[in-house]
Each structure stands twice: as structure tokens, then as C-alpha cells.
Design a protein around this motif. Sequence first.
Motif, PDB file in Angstrom:
ATOM      1  N   LEU A 197       0.831  -1.208   0.000  1.00  0.00           N
ATOM      2  CA  LEU A 197       0.000   0.000   0.000  1.00  0.00           C
ATOM      3  C   LEU A 197       0.869   1.263   0.000  1.00  0.00           C
TER       4      LEU A 197
ATOM      5  N   ILE B 195      -5.996   5.308  -1.458  1.00  0.00           N
ATOM      6  CA  ILE B 195      -5.231   4.065  -1.594  1.00  0.00           C
ATOM      7  C   ILE B 195      -5.800   3.004  -0.649  1.00  0.00           C
ATOM      8  N   LYS B 196      -6.147   3.413   0.557  1.00  0.00           N
ATOM      9  CA  LYS B 196      -6.667   2.466   1.550  1.00  0.00           C
ATOM     10  C   LYS B 196      -7.974   1.816   1.099  1.00  0.00           C
TER      11      LYS B 196
END
Length: 326
Positions: free
Chosen positions: A58, A88-89
Motif C-alpha cells: 500500500l 489508496i486504503k
Amino acid sequence: MIKFKKEGKVEFKEGKSIVDLWGKSDIYLDMIENNFEVELFSLGNEITISGKKKNVNLASDLIKELILQINDNQNLTPESVNYTIESIKVGEEILPHKFVSDTIVVGRGKVVRPKTSGQKKYVDAIKKNTVVFAIGPAGTGKTYLAMAMAINALMNKTVGRIILVRPVVEAGEKLGFLPGDIYAKVDPYQRPLYDALHDMMEAEKFYSLMQNGIIEVAPLAYMRGRTINDSFIVLDEAQNTSPEQMKMFLTRLGFGSKAVVTGDITQIDLPSKSQSGLFVVQKILSEIKNIKFIYFSDRDIVRHKIVQEIVKAYDTYENKKEDNSL
């Protein structure tokens, strides 16, 4: 070159470096480490990431995205980096480096572009549809982006006028007792629209366009009986319209015109027991071609991060009240 454990390399453009990525006093480096529970080590422009495999993956995706933003001359800010981290999470498909192609040129050479995936969908919807409804909390750029698109359309001569409309709920739309002409009467209620225009256009140009009727500001009640052609029309604070007023406004649309309707259905100022036209219209027009509804969330708030937390807290409070009333 930037080396990752996960994959490949990413190269900074000439004139860009690791200093742009980490930020002043390594503020962005600290944000990345804290959010993904990793450790970052850099030597020159080479980065090593250590931590759990999922977190390393990540973090590497994030760093690659931030470098793409830097290479596109998008200025990193704590707010933009935090938004990218959250994107992104959650596995957001549209990441901020893709927004650079959506530049909206307005007055004074200023460039406005979407800052969130919700804003990008909004801008795309305005380009493709005749009527767009933007619904969501304060701070998501609903009004500001609509104004930018309106000015851009006027500059490119795709419309001949901009018409800015707001329901004047506090005065019951009975403005005759107020001093001054129509602009003076509605000025306090139209101030957010003026602020956006002043931010994008020279004052002299703005007032000249106002005097010549190319930019028109009016309360919603003054739309009755008109057919508006060749115009970009913005109805702001539409949660404060009645269903009848909403129908009246939408049926003013003439040839060559485009309308953007913005509002927040959690901020209705109508008398109790009155229905909001913005709430009702979603049930009526959602299936019509060339009409698009865009829904913003707290993730699209581009003001200080604490505003997101405030919105979330109020939503939680209101939801608890509703549950307790059942």
C-alpha cells in the motif's frame, strides 16, 4: 529512480526530487509511516520500505501515486496527501494524478481542477449532461466547481450568459421592502456565489459583465415565467426550494442552456413539515437521459481535515436521533 520491494521503479521528472515527496520537515514521510505502519529509508532518490507485506504494498502504491502528482506539477499539501492516503486504503480507482487532464481555465489565467474522485465525476457529468444535480455536505466544491465550469463555458463562447439563482428563504422571497435595486436586495443571500466569482475573475470584468446582463444574479422567484436560452444556470442551496419551485426552475431551461443544481439535504432551512424540492426531485428525474445526480460524501470535503470530522460527528448524532425516535 525509486526502488520498491513490490515492483519496478518510478522516475522523477527533471527538476523534481525526493525533497518534493517528503515535504517540509518530512511532514509527508511521517504521514506515510504513521498511516501504513512502515519505515521509509531514502538514499538519494532511492527508497526502501520495510514492514508487513500488505502495508509495504500500500505504501509503495501511495508513493508511486504521489510521484505522478509531483511530475504533473500538482502541489502536495497535507490535505491532498491525506486524501490520497485514504484513496489508496479504500482502493479508489480514480486517483488524483488523473485529475490533471480536467483543468478548468477561468479568469486571470487561474486554473481550477477537481481534487477528489467525486469532484472529477461531477466535472465529467457537467460536460456530458444538460442538467446536473450535486448533492452533498458543505466544503465539497459543489458551488465553486459549478461556477468555474460556468465561467469556462462563457469564455469559450459555448453559452452567452451566466445566471446565478438562490432561494431567499430567510426573506420569504418578498424583497420589495429592502432598499436598493435587485442586486442590492439579494446581495446578502448571493454572497457565496459572488465570492467564487471574485476568486476567478477580475473585479472590473465581473462588474462589467453584471452591468451588461451577461452575468445575472437573481432570487429563485424571479425565474417564474421566463424561458432561458444560451445560458449556464446555477441554482445554489436547492435544498431550500419547494417541489413546486424546483419544477418551476427546471422548466425555465431553453435551447443551448445547461443547469447545475447544488444543495445539501441535511441543511434544509424550510419551515417544518415543508418538503424540499431537492429531496423530491431525486425520486422523479433519476431515470431521465441527460440528467445526472452526483452524490458527494465527507471524503470529498476539501477544506481543513477537521471539517470532515465535524460532518461525520453531526451525521452520527443525527442518525442516533432518528434511531431513538423510532
